[in-house]
Design an enzyme around this catalytic site. Structure first.
Site, PDB file in Angstrom:
ATOM      1  N   SER A 197     -24.907  -0.388 130.938  1.00 58.50           N
ATOM      2  CA  SER A 197     -23.627  -0.370 130.231  1.00 58.50           C
ATOM      3  C   SER A 197     -23.784  -0.759 128.769  1.00 58.50           C
ATOM      4  O   SER A 197     -24.544  -1.672 128.426  1.00 58.50           O
ATOM      5  CB  SER A 197     -22.658  -1.343 130.897  1.00 58.50           C
ATOM      6  OG  SER A 197     -21.536  -1.558 130.073  1.00 58.50           O
TER       7      SER A 197
ATOM      8  N   TYR B 266     -19.840  -9.591 133.226  1.00 60.89           N
ATOM      9  CA  TYR B 266     -20.231  -8.214 133.570  1.00 60.89           C
ATOM     10  C   TYR B 266     -21.422  -7.778 132.714  1.00 60.89           C
ATOM     11  O   TYR B 266     -22.412  -7.238 133.232  1.00 60.89           O
ATOM     12  CB  TYR B 266     -19.036  -7.285 133.333  1.00 60.89           C
ATOM     13  CG  TYR B 266     -19.352  -5.804 133.425  1.00 60.89           C
ATOM     14  CD1 TYR B 266     -19.423  -5.165 134.660  1.00 60.89           C
ATOM     15  CD2 TYR B 266     -19.555  -5.034 132.280  1.00 60.89           C
ATOM     16  CE1 TYR B 266     -19.704  -3.808 134.747  1.00 60.89           C
ATOM     17  CE2 TYR B 266     -19.835  -3.684 132.353  1.00 60.89           C
ATOM     18  CZ  TYR B 266     -19.908  -3.072 133.590  1.00 60.89           C
ATOM     19  OH  TYR B 266     -20.184  -1.720 133.666  1.00 60.89           O
TER      20      TYR B 266
ATOM     21  N   GLU C  32     -21.770  -2.433 127.282  1.00 61.97           N
ATOM     22  CA  GLU C  32     -21.287  -3.814 127.132  1.00 61.97           C
ATOM     23  C   GLU C  32     -22.451  -4.770 126.857  1.00 61.97           C
ATOM     24  O   GLU C  32     -22.248  -5.843 126.290  1.00 61.97           O
ATOM     25  CB  GLU C  32     -20.544  -4.251 128.398  1.00 61.97           C
ATOM     26  CG  GLU C  32     -19.218  -3.549 128.629  1.00 61.97           C
ATOM     27  CD  GLU C  32     -18.113  -4.008 127.684  1.00 61.97           C
ATOM     28  OE1 GLU C  32     -18.080  -5.203 127.334  1.00 61.97           O
ATOM     29  OE2 GLU C  32     -17.277  -3.167 127.310  1.00 61.97           O
TER      30      GLU C  32
HETATM   31  P1  NDP Z   1     -16.126   2.379 139.984  1.00 63.76           P
HETATM   32  O1  NDP Z   1     -15.561   1.020 139.958  1.00 63.76           O
HETATM   33  O2  NDP Z   1     -15.173   3.554 140.017  1.00 63.76           O
HETATM   34  O3  NDP Z   1     -17.110   2.526 141.235  1.00 63.76           O
HETATM   35  C1  NDP Z   1     -18.052   1.546 141.529  1.00 63.76           C
HETATM   36  C2  NDP Z   1     -18.263   1.491 143.033  1.00 63.76           C
HETATM   37  O4  NDP Z   1     -19.000   0.300 143.331  1.00 63.76           O
HETATM   38  C3  NDP Z   1     -16.967   1.396 143.823  1.00 63.76           C
HETATM   39  O5  NDP Z   1     -16.557   2.664 144.246  1.00 63.76           O
HETATM   40  C4  NDP Z   1     -17.284   0.470 144.987  1.00 63.76           C
HETATM   41  O6  NDP Z   1     -17.621   1.197 146.150  1.00 63.76           O
HETATM   42  C5  NDP Z   1     -18.504  -0.293 144.514  1.00 63.76           C
HETATM   43  N1  NDP Z   1     -18.114  -1.681 144.227  1.00 63.76           N
HETATM   44  C6  NDP Z   1     -17.014  -2.129 143.607  1.00 63.76           C
HETATM   45  N2  NDP Z   1     -17.004  -3.468 143.550  1.00 63.76           N
HETATM   46  C7  NDP Z   1     -18.127  -3.861 144.170  1.00 63.76           C
HETATM   47  C8  NDP Z   1     -18.673  -5.127 144.465  1.00 63.76           C
HETATM   48  N3  NDP Z   1     -18.073  -6.243 144.112  1.00 63.76           N
HETATM   49  N4  NDP Z   1     -19.853  -5.154 145.116  1.00 63.76           N
HETATM   50  C9  NDP Z   1     -20.483  -4.027 145.483  1.00 63.76           C
HETATM   51  N5  NDP Z   1     -19.990  -2.791 145.238  1.00 63.76           N
HETATM   52  C10 NDP Z   1     -18.832  -2.717 144.584  1.00 63.76           C
HETATM   53  O7  NDP Z   1     -17.107   2.532 138.743  1.00 63.76           O
HETATM   54  P2  NDP Z   1     -17.444   3.826 137.854  1.00 63.76           P
HETATM   55  O8  NDP Z   1     -17.640   5.000 138.737  1.00 63.76           O
HETATM   56  O9  NDP Z   1     -16.495   3.887 136.733  1.00 63.76           O
HETATM   57  O10 NDP Z   1     -18.850   3.389 137.220  1.00 63.76           O
HETATM   58  C11 NDP Z   1     -20.079   3.594 137.937  1.00 63.76           C
HETATM   59  C12 NDP Z   1     -21.090   2.581 137.445  1.00 63.76           C
HETATM   60  O11 NDP Z   1     -21.284   2.763 136.046  1.00 63.76           O
HETATM   61  C13 NDP Z   1     -20.672   1.135 137.637  1.00 63.76           C
HETATM   62  O12 NDP Z   1     -21.823   0.378 137.925  1.00 63.76           O
HETATM   63  C14 NDP Z   1     -20.143   0.731 136.278  1.00 63.76           C
HETATM   64  O13 NDP Z   1     -20.255  -0.651 136.052  1.00 63.76           O
HETATM   65  C15 NDP Z   1     -21.040   1.534 135.367  1.00 63.76           C
HETATM   66  N6  NDP Z   1     -20.468   1.889 134.063  1.00 63.76           N
HETATM   67  C16 NDP Z   1     -19.267   2.531 134.005  1.00 63.76           C
HETATM   68  C17 NDP Z   1     -18.729   2.876 132.781  1.00 63.76           C
HETATM   69  C18 NDP Z   1     -17.438   3.636 132.676  1.00 63.76           C
HETATM   70  O14 NDP Z   1     -16.901   3.748 131.574  1.00 63.76           O
HETATM   71  N7  NDP Z   1     -16.912   4.167 133.766  1.00 63.76           N
HETATM   72  C19 NDP Z   1     -19.433   2.562 131.523  1.00 63.76           C
HETATM   73  C20 NDP Z   1     -20.726   1.963 131.716  1.00 63.76           C
HETATM   74  C21 NDP Z   1     -21.200   1.629 132.936  1.00 63.76           C
HETATM   75  P3  NDP Z   1     -17.150   0.726 147.632  1.00 63.76           P
HETATM   76  O15 NDP Z   1     -15.848  -0.027 147.483  1.00 63.76           O
HETATM   77  O16 NDP Z   1     -16.984   2.036 148.332  1.00 63.76           O
HETATM   78  O17 NDP Z   1     -18.244  -0.110 148.178  1.00 63.76           O
END
Ligand code: NDP
Length: 319
Positions: A125, A149, A127
């Site tokens: 990220s 994060y 961030e």
């Molecule tokens: P989402 O939040 O939409 O999806 C992340 C998935 O991770 C969820 O669907 C969930 O799946 C799982 N998850 C959520 N919380 C937890 C937890 N506490 N522990 C374990 N699993 C968890 O994220 P995005 O699709 O937007 O992003 C994908 C990745 O890219 C993430 O790692 C995010 O941090 C990173 N990212 C995103 C950016 C953006 O702008 N979108 C920018 C930079 C990085 P389930 O509930 O099915 O287990």
């Protein structure tokens, strides 16, 4: 047929990546912490729910990771799972660190343990850079994380770099700047704004409550950001890449564009709420995606103003 495993397939990026890989002819398996209770709304929305195999996997549990990898035997793993909200990370710092840093470490350890030539993409990220100021961050810019994060993502980034160097794993981090789509949940400020704008355009008398509107971010279009993830794993050598549009806008510009797209003046509908300010926030996030352009041939076609239009249109079409 190549096999891909997407950890966190229920999220925004997971759904778009699954769609991309299916179109590339992959067999796609995805994981959720509990595949029995997850509704996989995003996969349903894209009409691909029945084309992917789904497994339960907890990244923080090494046994669970090893079991799924042994069963699926993927060629490529995309790790998109983990607590993904900067705001929530201030309230759940331990959960954030464990799901991202321990989770990534378990995945790398499992790949190393199996000794199979599995390629790994890890969701890094922007961030991690902290406040970039006016100088756009690239792959050589030091990390100065300013949220739980970002600290977790920085840890995971160095885990990936270490396993690549120490054990020769084909592991890459994409350092992605913000990317949005109609699949973004309303917890994220962009979708919160779009949803509010559309409801107000349809007659609601509500206001949109926001914190600091002067922050600047680089907002791209999620469906094309997942192409960069795929491209990273198709290179001869593993490496890390900054993925961004290269243009940053203020939140105020985002809000103004969203309201203007439905012929409304944002000043009449936005209320500043100081309780929404974060303990620490980044004033400016600016990225330099030159390496991705040169080495991956990837370049963002859509900039923030396009993203706003596409999100508003999708929301209005839905309601
Ligand atoms: P989402 O939040 O939409 O999806 C992340 C998935 O991770 C969820 O669907 C969930 O799946 C799982 N998850 C959520 N919380 C937890 C937890 N506490 N522990 C374990 N699993 C968890 O994220 P995005 O699709 O937007 O992003 C994908 C990745 O890219 C993430 O790692 C995010 O941090 C990173 N990212 C995103 C950016 C953006 O702008 N979108 C920018 C930079 C990085 P389930 O509930 O099915 O287990």
């Amino acid at each position: 047929m190549k096999k891909a495993l997407i950890c966190g397939i229920s999220g925004q990026d997971g759904a778009y990546l699954a769609q991309l890989l299916l179109n590339q002819g992959y067999s796609v398996c995805g994981t959720s912490r509990d595949a029995q209770i997850s509704s996989f709304q995003n996969l349903l929305h894209l009409g691909i729910r029945d084309q992917v195999k789904l497994e339960s996997m907890a990244l923080t549990d090494f046994r669970s990771v090893l079991q799924v990898l042994t069963k699926i035997q993927p060629d490529e793993i995309y790790n998109l799972a983990g607590q993904s909200s900067v705001g929530l990370s201030f309230g759940q710092p331990v959960e954030t660190l464990e799901s991202i840093a321990t989770g990534t470490l378990n995945l790398l350890e499992a790949v190393r343990f199996l000794g199979a030539p599995i390629k790994v993409y890890n969701a890094g990220s922007s961030e991690c850079f902290g406040d970039t100021g006016e100088t756009a961050a690239d792959e050589t810019t030091p990390f100065r994380p300013r949220s739980p994060y970002a600290v977790a993502k920085a840890t995971a980034f160095w885990e990936v770099a270490n396993y690549r160097e120490a054990y020769g794993l084909f592991a890459c981090s994409g350092i992605l700047f913000n990317h949005e789509s109609p699949l973004r949940p309303e917890r994220f400020v962009t979708q919160k704004i779009i949803a509010g704008v559309c409801r107000i355009a349809q007659g609601s008398t509500e206001n949109v409550y926001l914190g600091n509107m002067q922050i600047q971010r680089d907002w791209g279009w999620a469906p094309e950001y997942v192409e960069a993830m795929y491209l990273m794993l198709q290179q001869e050598q593993p490496d890390d890449y900054v993925i961004a549009t290269g243009e940053s806008s203020s939140l105020e510009d985002f809000v103004a564009a969203a309201f203007a797209s439905v012929d409304l003046d944002w000043r009449k509908h936005v209320v500043i709420d100081s309780s929404l300010l974060r303990p620490t926030d980044l004033a400016v996030g600016r990225g330099n995606p030159a390496k991705a352009k040169n080495k991956l041939g990837w370049q963002a076609k859509y900039k923030t103003k396009d993203v706003v239009q596409m999100m508003v249109q999708a929301r209005l079409a839905k309601s």
